[in-house]
Enzyme design. Structure first.
Site, PDB file in Angstrom:
ATOM      1  N   ILE A 100     -27.324  39.639  22.454  1.00  0.00           N
ATOM      2  CA  ILE A 100     -27.577  41.403  21.638  1.00  0.00           C
ATOM      3  C   ILE A 100     -29.396  41.543  21.131  1.00  0.00           C
ATOM      4  CG2 ILE A 100     -25.909  41.121  20.216  1.00  0.00           C
ATOM      5  CD1 ILE A 100     -27.222  40.119  18.154  1.00  0.00           C
ATOM      6  N   ASP A 104     -40.356  38.448  22.981  1.00  0.00           N
ATOM      7  CA  ASP A 104     -41.591  38.401  23.599  1.00  0.00           C
ATOM      8  C   ASP A 104     -41.370  36.234  23.047  1.00  0.00           C
ATOM      9  OD1 ASP A 104     -43.580  38.065  24.505  1.00  0.00           O
ATOM     10  OD2 ASP A 104     -45.021  37.912  22.721  1.00  0.00           O
ATOM     11  N   THR A 107     -34.685  34.658  22.083  1.00  0.00           N
ATOM     12  CA  THR A 107     -33.291  35.945  22.407  1.00  0.00           C
ATOM     13  C   THR A 107     -31.933  35.686  21.219  1.00  0.00           C
ATOM     14  OG1 THR A 107     -34.197  35.127  25.489  1.00  0.00           O
ATOM     15  CG2 THR A 107     -31.592  35.752  24.211  1.00  0.00           C
ATOM     16  N   VAL A 108     -31.731  36.431  21.017  1.00  0.00           N
ATOM     17  CA  VAL A 108     -30.820  36.670  20.194  1.00  0.00           C
ATOM     18  C   VAL A 108     -29.272  36.846  20.940  1.00  0.00           C
ATOM     19  CG1 VAL A 108     -30.133  37.346  18.297  1.00  0.00           C
ATOM     20  CG2 VAL A 108     -32.846  37.536  18.338  1.00  0.00           C
ATOM     21  N   LYS A 131     -30.663  33.136  16.910  1.00  0.00           N
ATOM     22  CA  LYS A 131     -32.545  33.194  17.966  1.00  0.00           C
ATOM     23  C   LYS A 131     -32.713  32.066  18.432  1.00  0.00           C
ATOM     24  CE  LYS A 131     -36.889  35.595  17.676  1.00  0.00           C
ATOM     25  NZ  LYS A 131     -38.069  35.914  16.647  1.00  0.00           N
ATOM     26  N   ASP A 227     -46.400  43.945  11.944  1.00  0.00           N
ATOM     27  CA  ASP A 227     -45.120  44.464  13.387  1.00  0.00           C
ATOM     28  C   ASP A 227     -44.406  45.488  12.580  1.00  0.00           C
ATOM     29  OD1 ASP A 227     -44.522  44.564  15.733  1.00  0.00           O
ATOM     30  OD2 ASP A 227     -43.076  42.345  16.228  1.00  0.00           O
TER      31      ASP A 227
END
Length: 470
Positions: A100, A104, A107-108, A131, A227
């Protein structure tokens, strides 16, 4: 496409003088990718991963954070599954459904607990976000400290507008954290679904208020977020927000203080005798009158001051010279290469509110270099004329947050205590905002997720991800 960038960096903790310096010149896409093909690893087999996975020692005990209600069945499912594993949960206890997001450093994946008991579906009736971080890849890119910072922060958080860390564990050279899954997407995607690709003033005020409360909590912990952008503001199924991605955050120390008004108003008292009469009073009577005056007056003054006192815990001493962030959202002090602190979050909040209301950021240029030049030199410009009093207040708030001098920027000194009192938020009860009705949201994403997750479709998507190679 916006980029996150981090050239030569030096993070300094002002409280103890310690620092961490790294040399990283890589750039990466900041927008999430929803490509379902997973390429985490191609040379490691499932059997190898299964045999080398090891849970974190913290997993043996699960304590519900205070803000989680007793009806949080997703948390109870995790606790129930953990009781069946004395050594803690591991990768083998979860089933991946689909990718999904990607960023950087990781990956989730959408995932669920595997059904270990055929008589109950408590394990696979809830969705989670996992994650996955490749530690070997990050070590080569000298970014392991970012992953460690994010995990450390996640373990600190306990707030309705911030992620709940359910569990974490290691699997071979991969580090995995399991968190809440937000089914309504992010504010960037939701903005593009709105008329004119922008939110109404009332919706923008609601989201800005919840983000403000989340930033206040982070700053109280000494965390400078660094962020803030719509892509990192996820929306839960109930319409409330959740900040995500803390790998660029700066950890420091907050300085708690109670701020009172500079001078207390003089409150007249009718019981005070005139100077002439006071001279005629006996010493004992004069002393009693003075004592009564001080008692009653101080009580009223204390009551007035108590209403104006504000608790402030802002990391004003935090300093970093890291060149990190997203181009359109970085503050002038970051764009110019100077050291920065907590004020960068309040600048980003101003950009965030501007984008929600007008559909674009105020300093965006044709190139990243042009954007940075605009941030440093271009004056803040609003489109056309304000259409209402509320918009005038919004523009005034944005102007205060987008002050190029960080020392004069709204929020730089007293943080959220100053921002909350702005007329744009007048009538909004921040203490009860978690119970306020959120703006209406399209249900397409939630329906799509539910369809994907049901029955054989779930099995099909889980197998098509190719994560078995991991």
């Amino acid at each position: 496409m916006t980029l996150e960038f981090q050239p030569d960096s030096c993070e300094v903790n002002a409280s103890d003088g310690s620092s961490f310096c790294s040399t990283t010149t890589s750039t990466s896409a900041s927008r999430l990718s929803f490509d379902t093909s997973l390429q985490l690893a191609t040379t490691t087999t499932t059997n190898t991963i299964t045999s080398t996975m090891s849970p974190s020692p913290e997993n043996s005990t699960f304590t519900k954070p205070p803000h989680r209600s007793s009806s949080d069945s997703a948390w109870e499912a995790i606790r129930f599954a953990a009781k069946q594993r004395p050594t803690g949960l591991s990768f083998g206890d979860f089933k991946l459904i689909r990718q999904i997001g990607s960023g950087d450093i990781g990956t989730v994946y959408l995932c669920c607990l595997k059904d270990q008991d055929s008589n109950t579906n408590i394990f696979n009736s809830h969705l989670y976000a996992m994650k996955v971080v490749d530690k070997q890849a990050l070590a080569l890119k000298k970014k392991m400290n970012r992953a460690e910072t994010e995990k450390r922060i996640l373990k600190m958080l306990d707030h309705p507008f911030l992620p709940t860390l359910y569990t974490d564990f290691e699997a071979s050279h991969f580090s995995c954290v399991v968190m809440e899954f937000c089914s309504a997407g992010d504010l960037h995607s939701l903005r593009h679904k709105q008329p004119g690709k922008r939110f109404s003033l009332s919706s923008a005020r609601f989201y800005a208020a919840e983000v403000l409360v989340a930033l206040e909590y982070l700053h109280m912990l000494g965390i400078v977020y660094r962020d803030l952008k719509p892509e990192n503001i996820l929306v839960r199924s109930d319409g409330h927000i959740m900040l995500s991605d803390f790998d660029l955050s700066l950890c420091s120390d907050a300085i708690p203080a109670v701020h009172s008004p500079v001078s207390s108003p003089e409150i007249p008292t009718t019981a005070t005798p005139s100077p002439t009469r006071r001279r005629k009073l006996k010493p004992s009577a004069a002393a009693l009158t003075c004592l009564c005056k001080r008692f009653f007056r101080s009580r009223k003054v204390r009551s007035t001051e108590a209403e104006l006192r504000q608790f402030v815990a802002e990391p004003v001493t935090a300093r970093s010279c890291s060149f990190v962030g997203t181009h359109e959202y970085v503050a002038p002090e970051v764009a110019s290469g100077k050291s920065h602190g907590n004020a960068v979050d309040w600048w980003a909040l101003g950009i965030f509110i501007y984008e929600l209301i007008y559909g674009y950021t105020p300093f965006s240029g044709e190139t990243n270099e042009a954007t940075l030049r605009n941030i440093l030199k271009k004056p803040l410009i609003f489109p056309a004329t304000a259409s209402s009093g509320s918009e005038i207040y919004a523009r005034n708030l944005i102007s205060g947050l987008l002050e190029k001098d960080p020392e004069r920027r709204l929020g730089a000194k007293r943080g959220a205590a100053d921002v909350k009192t702005h007329p744009f938020f007048k009538g909004l009860n921040f203490a009860l905002i978690r119970s306020a009705a959120p703006p209406g949201l399209p249900s397409l994403r939630r329906v799509r997720t539910a369809t994907l997750y049901s029955g054989s479709s779930k099995e099909k998507n889980a197998s098509s991800t190719g994560f078995e190679c991991f």
